[in-house]
Scaffold this active site. Structure first.
Site, PDB file in Angstrom:
ATOM      1  N   GLU A   1      59.210 160.430  11.658  1.00 26.47           N
ATOM      2  CA  GLU A   1      58.847 159.557  10.523  1.00 26.47           C
ATOM      3  C   GLU A   1      59.028 160.236   9.165  1.00 26.47           C
ATOM      4  O   GLU A   1      59.258 159.563   8.167  1.00 26.47           O
ATOM      5  CB  GLU A   1      57.410 159.048  10.686  1.00 26.47           C
ATOM      6  CG  GLU A   1      57.232 158.043  11.821  1.00 26.47           C
ATOM      7  CD  GLU A   1      56.981 158.683  13.181  1.00 26.47           C
ATOM      8  OE1 GLU A   1      57.121 159.921  13.310  1.00 26.47           O
ATOM      9  OE2 GLU A   1      56.647 157.941  14.129  1.00 26.47           O
TER      10      GLU A   1
ATOM     11  N   PHE B   1      42.585 154.240  20.045  1.00 27.74           N
ATOM     12  CA  PHE B   1      43.809 154.992  20.320  1.00 27.74           C
ATOM     13  C   PHE B   1      44.786 154.829  19.158  1.00 27.74           C
ATOM     14  O   PHE B   1      45.067 153.728  18.715  1.00 27.74           O
ATOM     15  CB  PHE B   1      44.449 154.492  21.623  1.00 27.74           C
ATOM     16  CG  PHE B   1      45.736 155.218  21.930  1.00 27.74           C
ATOM     17  CD1 PHE B   1      45.749 156.589  22.130  1.00 27.74           C
ATOM     18  CD2 PHE B   1      46.937 154.523  21.992  1.00 27.74           C
ATOM     19  CE1 PHE B   1      46.940 157.265  22.388  1.00 27.74           C
ATOM     20  CE2 PHE B   1      48.128 155.188  22.246  1.00 27.74           C
ATOM     21  CZ  PHE B   1      48.123 156.556  22.452  1.00 27.74           C
TER      22      PHE B   1
ATOM     23  N   LYS C   1      47.344 145.240  13.888  1.00 29.19           N
ATOM     24  CA  LYS C   1      48.210 144.558  14.841  1.00 29.19           C
ATOM     25  C   LYS C   1      47.855 143.079  14.990  1.00 29.19           C
ATOM     26  O   LYS C   1      48.749 142.237  15.106  1.00 29.19           O
ATOM     27  CB  LYS C   1      48.117 145.260  16.206  1.00 29.19           C
ATOM     28  CG  LYS C   1      49.214 144.823  17.165  1.00 29.19           C
ATOM     29  CD  LYS C   1      49.267 145.702  18.398  1.00 29.19           C
ATOM     30  CE  LYS C   1      50.386 145.242  19.319  1.00 29.19           C
ATOM     31  NZ  LYS C   1      50.460 146.051  20.537  1.00 29.19           N
TER      32      LYS C   1
END
Ligand SMILES: Cc1ncc(C[n+]2csc(CCOP(=O)(O)OP(=O)(O)O)c2C)c(N)n1
Ligand SMILES: [Mg+2]
Lengths: 584, 170
Positions: free
Chosen positions: A52, A114, A164
């Site tokens: 990244e 997570f 998300k």
């Protein structure tokens, strides 16, 4: 009627409406819906990097060479933390970047889920602004605001953190024209009274010097044109920071070369002795000023900057003008012409005579021989053999970077990409990938060190995958040369951990990735190797084995003044003051 | 050029968009750049407009104070920065809740002094008082100092709020 789209679709649509054609990214669990939306469209090209950090540097190269914002897409947690170095780099060098990060679902935020990390917390200090988008209703506005903030005023990186669940949920989409930022209105026009005073000061100067920086590049090609016109009209000497190279053509006789720690003798002495210093789009960085209390001590100072906080931060100025370089230069030119201003001819010719005497010192000279390639020689040959092409140069960080700045002249803006403020080893190669994406037919060369190149070498896989003919020109001195040079100067030559041990065979390394590897070890091999590097299609590493012990001169040692330079032919016994040793 | 090294105390008002993280941004600016915060207060001042007002009391050389204002002003959600110490004739107030425990003579003396400071008693037991005192920070300092030997047990202060005199808005 506004459309209902999923968050992921809103992201893509907003990118398209913002004119984005390419994004640099790396997938992961928290951005899968956006990757799915990307899969189902063909307006935006996604360049899959291998780390990244590489994505952000590539976006920086894209941005710096086009003047458009660079766009990055990474996942939550490690994806976001890996982007931090690139974001900080972009913040220090004022590069417009929009970085989208995935985040865990809203109901999981704060639960140490997570791949959760506090992305807005972590990136608050390395972005111009950032947002955590908690509902799809906010997403359109934030997407458009992000582009506005990244590109207006002093440009910089922004982060949009998108959980998300927000990527799945539906919300309304509206186009950019419907979004107006509530608070952010940077000032682009300078105060006309101050500009008039500045023009008076400039016109009456006896020993003037223009000192320009990356702000000219950020302001756009118009700013470079206006600068050229104004500088020629005055007949005054001009120097620039590392970030500003190319704004003024290096072939012009008024050009003094770069200033600062590794600037030319003539540029630094002109800065020290000038009576009027005209700073346009530079920020009095410590690499440039040297010892502050001895910086241009007899001068009146003018400072043009779009960021009010840059004015009077390090150096007190007499006239501070807040505004965009192009706008201010346009006003300066208009006022200069309307008042039929003429510089003081006699004073100016005396000043140039003095400057020519400094120039005659030839502070960038070096000695070559038949046995070993000198790093400066390698860069000069690279320039000679590529100058007739459309060439873009990026660099890593170290001696090779400074030699590139000294020995590779630029005639145009946006052709030179380097990590100035943060000094990030590993910047140059991914940046070159971004440049090549934006300019597919150009010759793009990363001038690298053998140590720096290993920091983002994984991107060779990206270059091969996307068939990007980026050239890596390694100035291989088997040392972290800049570190070694400082150890020589400050620590009696105790080379603590600055030897590049266990180097890979760069030719084989290139081949292992499916690229081409070439080596040049002798001066007699240099030209052919460079020509081959340029001619061979696809990515190439040229491992240029150079003199291990060459140091980068001239140099203002830390804590010293502009007129206390160490010159290459006079470097024996150079010392650094006790206060200087504290500085980096 | 000679640098002015005198240390000044300034009260700065900052009008911000009341978005998430805005306070962290302001505080992070001070810690990240090594500026001092003597006092900081924040609250929403316009519900409809979602604006909050932050009042910061800081100390520094004139050059540092200029920097602080410029740095605050470039934060994206900031509407306006006003230096109440130089830009306007202003009033400053702070409020404190002061708990004093004791009996007998000390208790009477605490009550007598509170009266002189126009502190109000807002809670009382047989062995304690809570006083509410408002005024300039120095007045509150003085009141707390006087209460110390009389059984001071707890203090809670709001920090300084300030506003410019006269009819104009910020
Ligand atoms: C990420 C990072 N780590 C450490 C440094 C400190 N540093 C500056 S130059 C340099 C050595 C670079 O060596 P090389 O790439 O071989 O370049 P050379 O100076 O030899 O040309 C180091 C370690 C840095 N700039 N960036
Ligand atoms: Mg090296």
């Amino acid at each position: 009627m506004a459309q209902e789209l999923t968050g992921a679709e809103i992201v893509i649509k907003a990118l398209v409406d913002q004119g984005v054609d390419t994004i640099f990214g790396y997938p992961g669990g928290a951005v899968l819906p956006i990757y799915d939306a990307l899969f189902q469209q063909n307006k935006i090209r996604h360049i899959l990097v291998r780390h990244e950090q590489g994505a952000v540097h590539a976006a920086e190269g894209y941005a710096r060479s086009t003047g458009k914002p660079g766009v990055v897409l990474v996942t939550s947690g490690p994806g976001a933390t890996n982007a931090v170095t690139g974001l900080t780099d972009a913040l220090m060098d004022s590069i417009p970047i929009v970085c989208l990060t995935g985040q865990v679902a809203t109901h999981l935020i704060g639960s140490d889920a997570f791949q959760e990390c506090d992305t807005v917390g972590i990136t608050r200090h390395c972005t111009k602004h950032n947002w955590l988008v908690k509902s799809p209703q906010e997403l359109t506005r934030v997407m458009h605001e992000a582009f506005y903030v990244a590109t207006h005023g002093r440009p910089g990186p922004v982060v949009i953190d998108i959980p998300k669940d927000v990527q799945f949920q539906k919300g309304e989409y509206t186009g950019p024209q419907n979004v107006v930022h509530r608070t952010y209105r940077p000032k682009v026009k300078g105060d006309i009274e101050k500009i008039k005073q500045a023009v008076d000061l400039i016109a009456n100067a006896k020993k003037p010097v223009f000192y320009t920086g990356g702000g000219i590049i950020n302001s756009g090609t118009v700013a470079s044109q206006l600068l050229r016109e104004f500088v020629r009209l005055t007949g005054y000497p001009i120097t620039s920071t590392l970030m500003g190279l190319g704004a003024y053509p290096a072939s012009d006789k008024q050009w003094l070369g770069m200033l600062g720690m590794h600037g030319t003798f003539e540029a630094n002495n002109a800065m020290h002795d000038c009576d009027v210093l005209i700073n346009i789009g530079a920020r009095f960085d410590d690499r440039v000023t040297g010892r502050l209390d001895a910086f241009a001590p007899h001068s009146k100072k003018i400072h043009v900057d779009i960021d009010a906080s840059s004015i009077n931060k390090n150096v007190r100025v007499d006239i501070g003008i807040i505004g965009d370089c192009a706008h201010v230069l346009e006003d300066m030119l208009r006022i200069w012409k309307s008042k039929a201003r003429r510089p003081d001819k006699d004073a100016l010719s005396a000043w140039w005579k003095q400057i020519e005497a400094w120039r005659a010192r030839k502070s960038l000279s070096f000695k070559t021989n038949d046995d070993i390639i000198k790093p400066q020689q390698a860069i000069q040959r690279l320039y000679e053999l590529s100058k007739h092409r459309e060439t873009y140069i990026t660099t890593e960080v170290g001696q090779h970077q400074m030699w590139a700045a000294q020995h590779f002249p630029f005639e145009q803006p946006n052709r030179w990409m380097t990590s100035g403020g943060l000094g990030t080893m590993g910047y140059g190669f991914p940046a070159a990938i971004g440049v090549q994406i934006a300019h597919p037919d150009a010759l793009v060369i990363d001038i690298a060190g053998e140590a720096s190149i290993q920091m983002c070498i994984q991107e060779l896989s990206t270059a091969v995958q996307f068939m990007l003919p980026v050239k890596i020109f390694i100035i291989n001195n088997e040392y972290m040369g800049m570190v070694r040079q400082w150890q020589e100067l400050l620590h009696e030559g105790r080379y603590s951990h600055s030897y590049s041990d266990s180097l890979p065979d760069f030719v084989k390394l290139a081949e292992a990735y499916g690229a081409t590897g070439i080596r040049a070890s002798k001066p007699s091999e240099l030209d052919d190797a460079i020509k081959r590097m340029i001619e061979v299609p696809g990515p190439v590493i040229l491992d240029c084995v150079v003199d291990k012990f060459e140091n980068c001169y001239p140099m203002i040692p830390s804590g010293a003044a502009h007129n206390e330079m160490i010159l290459g032919d006079d470097a024996e016994g150079a010392t650094v003051s006790e206060e200087g040793k504290m500085l980096v | 050029m000679k640098k002015d090294e005198t240390i000044e105390r300034h009260t700065i008002a900052v009008l911000v968009d009341n978005e998430a993280g805005v306070l962290a941004r302001v505080i992070g600016l001070f810690s990240g750049r090594g500026y001092n915060i003597e006092s900081l207060t924040v609250a929403e001042v316009d519900q409809a407009e979602h604006t909050s007002r932050i009042t910061i009391v800081t100390v520094g050389t004139p050059m540092v104070i200029e920097q602080i204002k410029a740095q605050l002003d470039r934060l994206v959600p900031v509407h306006r920065v006003m230096d109440l110490t130089v830009e306007a004739n202003s009033v400053e107030r702070e409020m404190a809740l002061v708990k004093v425990a004791g009996t007998g003579e000390r208790r009477v003396e605490a009550l007598r002094l509170a009266d002189a400071f126009r502190a109000r008693v807002i809670d009382t037991t047989h062995t304690s008082f809570i006083f509410e005192v408002t005024g300039a920070p120095t007045k509150i300092d003085a009141f707390i100092g006087l209460m110390r030997p009389l059984g001071l047990v707890d203090v809670s202060r709001t920090g300084v709020v300030a506003i410019a005199r006269g009819p104009e808005a910020m």
